[in-house]
Design a protein around this motif. Structure first.
Motif, PDB file in Angstrom:
ATOM      1  N   LYS B  46      15.251  17.476  57.742  1.00  0.00           N
ATOM      2  CA  LYS B  46      16.000  18.735  57.782  1.00  0.00           C
ATOM      3  C   LYS B  46      15.100  19.894  58.238  1.00  0.00           C
ATOM      4  O   LYS B  46      15.446  20.643  59.162  1.00  0.00           O
ATOM      5  CB  LYS B  46      16.583  19.044  56.391  1.00  0.00           C
ATOM      6  CG  LYS B  46      17.497  17.958  55.836  1.00  0.00           C
ATOM      7  CD  LYS B  46      18.122  18.346  54.510  1.00  0.00           C
ATOM      8  CE  LYS B  46      17.108  18.503  53.381  1.00  0.00           C
ATOM      9  NZ  LYS B  46      16.456  17.226  52.994  1.00  0.00           N
ATOM     10  N   THR B  47      13.954  20.036  57.558  1.00  0.00           N
ATOM     11  CA  THR B  47      13.069  21.149  57.896  1.00  0.00           C
ATOM     12  C   THR B  47      12.527  21.004  59.311  1.00  0.00           C
ATOM     13  O   THR B  47      12.415  21.993  60.050  1.00  0.00           O
ATOM     14  CB  THR B  47      11.911  21.223  56.875  1.00  0.00           C
ATOM     15  OG1 THR B  47      12.465  21.458  55.576  1.00  0.00           O
ATOM     16  CG2 THR B  47      10.950  22.343  57.211  1.00  0.00           C
ATOM     17  N   THR B  48      12.218  19.790  59.701  1.00  0.00           N
ATOM     18  CA  THR B  48      11.707  19.574  61.055  1.00  0.00           C
ATOM     19  C   THR B  48      12.768  19.960  62.089  1.00  0.00           C
ATOM     20  O   THR B  48      12.464  20.610  63.096  1.00  0.00           O
ATOM     21  CB  THR B  48      11.286  18.105  61.229  1.00  0.00           C
ATOM     22  OG1 THR B  48      10.397  17.753  60.167  1.00  0.00           O
ATOM     23  CG2 THR B  48      10.587  17.891  62.552  1.00  0.00           C
ATOM     24  N   PRO B  86      12.999  30.527  55.245  1.00  0.00           N
ATOM     25  CA  PRO B  86      12.244  29.285  55.067  1.00  0.00           C
ATOM     26  C   PRO B  86      12.476  28.679  53.688  1.00  0.00           C
ATOM     27  O   PRO B  86      12.875  29.370  52.746  1.00  0.00           O
ATOM     28  CB  PRO B  86      10.789  29.712  55.216  1.00  0.00           C
ATOM     29  CG  PRO B  86      10.820  31.065  55.831  1.00  0.00           C
ATOM     30  CD  PRO B  86      12.117  31.683  55.427  1.00  0.00           C
ATOM     31  N   GLN B  87      12.211  27.399  53.626  1.00  0.00           N
ATOM     32  CA  GLN B  87      12.370  26.656  52.377  1.00  0.00           C
ATOM     33  C   GLN B  87      11.474  27.232  51.278  1.00  0.00           C
ATOM     34  O   GLN B  87      11.908  27.449  50.157  1.00  0.00           O
ATOM     35  CB  GLN B  87      12.013  25.195  52.641  1.00  0.00           C
ATOM     36  CG  GLN B  87      12.106  24.320  51.419  1.00  0.00           C
ATOM     37  CD  GLN B  87      12.064  22.839  51.784  1.00  0.00           C
ATOM     38  OE1 GLN B  87      11.976  22.454  52.941  1.00  0.00           O
ATOM     39  NE2 GLN B  87      12.126  22.007  50.774  1.00  0.00           N
ATOM     40  N   ASP B  88      10.216  27.487  51.627  1.00  0.00           N
ATOM     41  CA  ASP B  88       9.305  28.076  50.647  1.00  0.00           C
ATOM     42  C   ASP B  88       9.368  29.585  50.769  1.00  0.00           C
ATOM     43  O   ASP B  88       9.693  30.118  51.822  1.00  0.00           O
ATOM     44  CB  ASP B  88       7.879  27.593  50.918  1.00  0.00           C
ATOM     45  CG  ASP B  88       7.784  26.076  50.843  1.00  0.00           C
ATOM     46  OD1 ASP B  88       8.320  25.507  49.875  1.00  0.00           O
ATOM     47  OD2 ASP B  88       7.190  25.472  51.761  1.00  0.00           O
ATOM     48  N   LEU B 162      19.374  28.757  56.537  1.00  0.00           N
ATOM     49  CA  LEU B 162      18.817  28.688  55.184  1.00  0.00           C
ATOM     50  C   LEU B 162      18.337  27.266  54.925  1.00  0.00           C
ATOM     51  O   LEU B 162      19.117  26.319  54.996  1.00  0.00           O
ATOM     52  CB  LEU B 162      19.887  29.049  54.154  1.00  0.00           C
ATOM     53  CG  LEU B 162      20.459  30.457  54.233  1.00  0.00           C
ATOM     54  CD1 LEU B 162      21.921  30.457  53.831  1.00  0.00           C
ATOM     55  CD2 LEU B 162      19.668  31.401  53.349  1.00  0.00           C
ATOM     56  N   ASP B 163      17.061  27.126  54.618  1.00  0.00           N
ATOM     57  CA  ASP B 163      16.496  25.802  54.384  1.00  0.00           C
ATOM     58  C   ASP B 163      16.338  25.585  52.880  1.00  0.00           C
ATOM     59  O   ASP B 163      15.443  26.143  52.257  1.00  0.00           O
ATOM     60  CB  ASP B 163      15.142  25.690  55.098  1.00  0.00           C
ATOM     61  CG  ASP B 163      14.669  24.245  55.205  1.00  0.00           C
ATOM     62  OD1 ASP B 163      15.399  23.345  54.745  1.00  0.00           O
ATOM     63  OD2 ASP B 163      13.566  24.022  55.751  1.00  0.00           O
ATOM     64  N   GLU B 164      17.219  24.814  52.310  1.00  0.00           N
ATOM     65  CA  GLU B 164      17.211  24.497  50.874  1.00  0.00           C
ATOM     66  C   GLU B 164      16.932  25.733  50.015  1.00  0.00           C
ATOM     67  O   GLU B 164      15.947  25.771  49.277  1.00  0.00           O
ATOM     68  CB  GLU B 164      16.165  23.413  50.582  1.00  0.00           C
ATOM     69  CG  GLU B 164      16.369  22.180  51.465  1.00  0.00           C
ATOM     70  CD  GLU B 164      16.059  20.884  50.760  1.00  0.00           C
ATOM     71  OE1 GLU B 164      16.360  20.797  49.552  1.00  0.00           O
ATOM     72  OE2 GLU B 164      15.518  19.974  51.412  1.00  0.00           O
ATOM     73  N   PRO B 165      17.800  26.735  50.100  1.00  0.00           N
ATOM     74  CA  PRO B 165      17.487  28.004  49.424  1.00  0.00           C
ATOM     75  C   PRO B 165      17.606  27.952  47.912  1.00  0.00           C
ATOM     76  O   PRO B 165      17.167  28.882  47.240  1.00  0.00           O
ATOM     77  CB  PRO B 165      18.530  28.968  50.003  1.00  0.00           C
ATOM     78  CG  PRO B 165      19.669  28.097  50.382  1.00  0.00           C
ATOM     79  CD  PRO B 165      19.095  26.781  50.797  1.00  0.00           C
TER      80      PRO B 165
END
Ligand SMILES: Nc1ncnc2c1ncn2[C@@H]1O[C@H](COP(=O)(O)OP(=O)(O)O)[C@@H](O)[C@H]1O
Ligand SMILES: [Mg+2]
Lengths: 393, 315
Positions: B46-48, B86-88, B162-165
């Motif tokens: 997902k993030t990639t 970003p996720q983080d 939104l990456d895994e918010p």
């Protein structure tokens, strides 16, 4: 380019806020320069009084009194006084008014000319050991010259014992050959024109510059750790812009620290950096080289800790090798040659050239050029590696 | 294809790390006002995928266009259409919320009054207005998360990514995040949302791509995906009175496949509970039973994922 300034501005705000850059860039080097120049014995530069008693007043003694010794005076490390007789010379040396005295006996020139032994006497004082040693060295050099000349005169004259006027002329022309050894001393004495205060201010400034400038590219690694790097790259800002913004922050920090140190050491420590334009150019060269070198060091590392560790090792090694702790004047030849790979040595050398009696801005330009080249070469490598850090692969 | 409503289009995305294919031929599109979910477990890619969509990562192959403009590491113009979260956490701890917002706002070209207005608006929406001058390192986890998302909204993007918010977020903040995504979507923003929480994908997303091992295994609306698996909704009606007659009546309702008497009520199998529920309940009442309760058990994306990959979403 606007974005590069925005990034640099943000970084500068952060660096000022955490104070590390101010401590590393300004407070630490200024404190050390102050300590060194206030606590260490001032000036190792040597100066003494020599007396000369010329009882001969012949052509050979004239070589010493009118050529060799005036050369020493001109070199700046002794004053010369003519004294009438040996007894008063001895008294003056004894009394400490003189470092040493040269006594040329009556008939000295004749003795040399006829190939007989002749003695030149040095009256010295153990309390002025250095002055006496130097006087002996001068006399020995002179005597060797004279002997060589008289030998060649003897050979040329085929054993005749009378010196012809032509031979004396020959003697004076050999005296010219003597001069270069005086000139070497002169050069050494000249490099001492940078005062200790200036030297310590300059050397601490250039040493710590390599710690200050690292805050530029190094912060790419903190952006990565904080997770803000992807956000920067996601913005409509090219990777080069980000890298340049970072390098710009390091450059500005270095330039500000350098400027503050130059002004503060001049006003507060009494350092004398020299011609302002020349100093500004050298400082610019120094900041560019420090930005480049630390960019390269920072991008070799994986983490901030590693990067600042490597940068510290590199900065210290270059500082030591570059002669910021010890003057390289008396170092072995290969060390002073090796030191020329360091920006530090070029920076100090440039200031030295600038500060010498006849120094002009033009004399500092070679050093400025070398500094800029070092900065461009290391900076190109550093920025290219930094770009690869910005763009994920 | 195309048209004015297409916000994101990506095709044939590939990315390998050594021998590992992190993303292996991913493609999808998002239209105006649509929320698209990438649902998959950790390490699915997902993030990639998102990193390539945002032009953060060089890709081995594939194309990405946003509002018709190509995006890549070196093609930055269209990046302005995207709001990336970003996720983080991606905020500066040593800067205040306002400074964080002002910095990123300027990077997106906001200046002067416009910057001020947008900063204020985001501080308001994220509930950080009264803490705007505090360094974010002093914030609670939830406040940091809100600011993190707020920065992505600052420049009023056309596409919010939104990456895994909600990972590592307390239930209350999580709800607030989901609410605001729903609201933004309702206002017409296109959203790309990644998650490994099935419930979030079901709640938020108009369409979902189920991703595993770098590939989109299936894509569609929740219903389309569920139908793919061949599962049906199970409706359980708690009823009193003539339950047998009610069950017989229910069987006749259009769309009902099975209706059986069980103790205390009727079990009904249908392929779309929501559609038939009104007529179903009317038929049951007309047959002389009184309805005490209704429970719809829909097959979920968890089941779809299990069916497609042979494993559970969460490990
Ligand atoms: N920089 C990288 N180097 C090597 N492997 C990576 C890198 N980034 C991601 N991967 C691998 O690619 C796969 C997909 O990762 P990622 O996209 O982060 O998954 P997700 O976001 O769905 O959890 C994982 O197997 C991960 O280990
Ligand atoms: Mg991820």
């Amino acid at each position: 380019m606007r974005a590069a300034f925005i990034i640099a501005g943000k970084d500068l705000r952060q660096r000022i806020r955490d104070r590390s850059a101010i401590i590393m860039g300004i407070i630490a080097p200024f404190a050390l320069a102050a300590i060194f120049s206030l606590l260490l014995p001032t000036s190792q530069s040597f100066h003494t009084e020599y007396g000369v008693v010329d009882l001969d007043r012949g052509p050979v003694s004239a070589l010493l009194t009118s050529q060799v010794l005036p050369g020493v005076v001109e070199a700046g490390f002794a004053d010369l006084t003519e004294i009438d007789d040996r007894a008063s010379a001895a008294a003056m040396v004894e009394g400490g008014e003189m470092g040493a005295a040269f006594v040329i006996p009556e008939g000295f020139s004749d003795a040399i000319a006829s190939g007989r032994d002749a003695t030149l006497t040095i009256i010295g004082n153990v309390d002025a050991a250095l002055a006496t040693q130097i006087a002996e060295a001068i006399a020995t050099g002179y005597a060797e010259e004279v002997n060589a000349v008289s030998l060649s005169v003897a050979a040329a004259l085929g054993g005749f014992t009378t010196v012809q006027p032509g031979a004396i002329a020959d003697l004076s022309s050999r005296a010219a050959v003597f001069e270069p050894s005086i000139l070497v001393e002169e050069a050494e004495a000249d490099s001492k024109q940078m005062s200790d205060k200036t030297f310590y201010s300059a050397s601490m400034a250039i040493m710590f510059l390599f710690f200050t400038a690292q805050f530029g590219i190094l912060s790419l690694l903190s952006e990565r750790r904080q997770g803000t790097l992807p956000r920067l790259v996601a913005a409509p800002v090219g990777p080069w812009t980000i890298v340049i913004g970072k390098a710009l922050a390091g450059f500005v920090l270095g330039a500000v620290a350098m400027t503050v140190l130059i002004v503060a050491s001049t006003l507060l420590l009494g350092a004398d950096w020299g011609n302002p334009l020349g100093v500004a150019l050298l400082a610019l060269g120094g900041v560019v080289s420090a930005t480049g070198v630390s960019a390269m060091a920072a991008t070799m590392a994986k983490t901030e800790e590693q990067a600042s560790g490597w940068n510290a090792i590199l900065a210290m090694s270059l500082a030591v090798l570059g002669g910021t702790f010890f003057s390289l004047d008396r170092a072995p030849e290969f060390v002073s040659s090796l030191s020329l790979i360091t920006p530090h040595a070029w920076f100090l050398r440039g200031l030295d050239e600038l500060g010498s009696a006849s120094g002009t801005v033009a004399d500092a330009l070679p050093a400025v050029g070398v500094l800029l080249v070092i900065g461009a070469a290391t900076g190109a490598v550093g920025l290219m590696r930094a770009r690869r850090l910005v763009v994920g692969r | 294809m195309g048209g004015t409503t297409r916000v994101l289009d990506c095709r044939g995305l590939h990315k390998s790390y050594g021998d590992r294919k992190a993303v292996d031929g991913v493609g999808f599109h998002i239209d105006l006002g649509e929320t698209y979910g990438l649902l998959g477990p950790n390490g699915a890619g997902k993030t990639t995928t998102i990193s390539m969509v945002c032009g953060l990562l060089t890709r081995d192959a594939g194309e990405v266009t946003v509002i018709g403009e190509p995006i890549d590491v070196g093609q930055i113009h269209a990046k302005r259409w995207i709001g990336y979260v970003p996720q983080d956490l991606a905020i500066y701890p040593d800067l205040t919320a306002e400074e964080n917002l002002a910095f990123f706002g300027r990077l997106y070209g906001l200046t002067g009054k416009k910057l001020k207005a947008r900063t204020n608006a985001v501080l308001e929406v994220t509930g950080l207005a009264d803490r705007r001058d505090d360094k974010t390192e002093e914030y609670s986890g939830g406040m940091k998360r809100r600011l993190n998302i707020g920065i992505g909204l600052l420049h009023e993007p056309r596409l919010l990514i939104l990456d895994e918010p909600t990972v590592g977020v307390d239930p209350q903040s999580r709800n607030a995040i989901l609410d605001s995504v729903e609201q933004l979507s309702g206002e017409g923003m296109a959203v790309l949302y990644t998650t490994h929480y099935m419930e979030e994908a079901e709640r938020l997303c108009d369409r979902v791509g189920i991703i595993d091992q770098g590939q989109i295994k299936a894509e569609g609306t929740r219903r389309e995906l569920v139908e793919l698996v061949g599962q049906r909704d199970r409706v359980r009606v708690v009823a009193e009175g003539d339950v047998d007659a009610a069950a017989a009546a229910a069987r006749l309702v259009d769309g009902v496949e099975e209706a059986n008497r069980s103790d205390g009520g009727i079990d009904i199998l249908t392929n779309d509970a929501r559609v038939i529920l009104p007529s179903l309940l009317r038929s049951i009442a007309d047959a002389g039973a009184s309805v005490k309760g209704v429970d719809v058990v829909e097959p979920d994306l968890e089941a779809v994922f299990l069916h497609l990959t042979g494993k559970a979403l969460r490990d």
